[in-house]
Design a protein around this motif. Structure first.
Motif: not given
Length: 224
Positions: A214-224
């Protein structure tokens, strides 16, 4: 997972902002990976006819220094899936590099081991990644090339020259099925560009099959 040693300069144009290449014993790698999504949900919801499907991707390995904490992850050069809705959602939500193609797979237990194969069509050619592996999985050895390939828990996507999309991936530590034999018939040139054409005849540094989980992918965030 078929893993190839490649020169770092090959990967430089694909390197996301605020990441750097991750090395294993002074070498950089790309991996041709085939796997199955099973019981897939997006934000808790299953989409009919998009629950179980194949993916084949070409990826490499990077890391990001998050205030002194190294986050080791992967960057995808291209991800191939069989349904256009998957491509639309993944590219929209995660700014990924998905494309759609006809695909098929097989996974069978025979007397000599496990036969697993993925096929995907590009133009008039069916490309193929296939293995014959042992039936019993074993733990990944610490410090091994297999551990380096499998133990990356972040995804980093080059959105723009000065912007990266980052997301965390969570899963248990995988075991592997040792590969007894393999077959790779992939047109790297037409799929990924002329700069990858040398992989058409290159021998992979390693090939192994991972026992998924089972794999869980979390919400993305931006690196600026």
């Amino acid at each position: 997972m078929a893993n190839y040693v490649v020169p770092p300069e090959l990967l430089a144009p694909y390197l996301p902002y605020k990441t750097e290449l991750d090395f294993f014993k002074d070498e950089t790698y790309v991996s041709l990976v085939g796997f199955m999504f099973l019981n897939t949900k997006i934000k808790g919801y299953s989409i009919p006819y998009h629950v179980n499907f194949e993916e084949v991707n070409l990826r490499f390995y990077v890391k990001h220094n998050d205030n002194g904490n190294w986050q080791r992850g992967v960057t995808f050069i291209k991800e191939i899936v069989p349904r256009p809705a998957i491509t639309l959602i993944a590219n929209s939500l995660y700014s990924e590099k998905y494309v759609t193609a006809k695909m098929k797979h097989a996974h069978n237990e025979i007397s000599s081991g496990l036969e697993t194969e993925y096929e995907w069509r590009h133009g008039n050619k069916w490309n193929r990644l296939a293995t014959l592996s042992e039936k019993k999985s074993v733990p990944i050895c610490q410090g091994s090339e297999e551990e380096f390939i499998a133990e990356h828990y972040w995804g980093f996507t080059k959105v723009k020259a000065n912007r990266t999309s980052a997301y965390e991936v969570n899963h248990e530590r995988w075991e592997i099925f040792p590969v007894l034999n393999y077959k790779i018939d992939c047109d790297f040139t037409n799929l990924y560009g002329e700069e990858f054409s040398f992989l058409n005849t290159a021998e992979p540094s390693s090939v192994f099959m991972a026992k998924g989980s089972e794999v869980k992918i979390f919400h993305k965030r931006n690196l600026n």
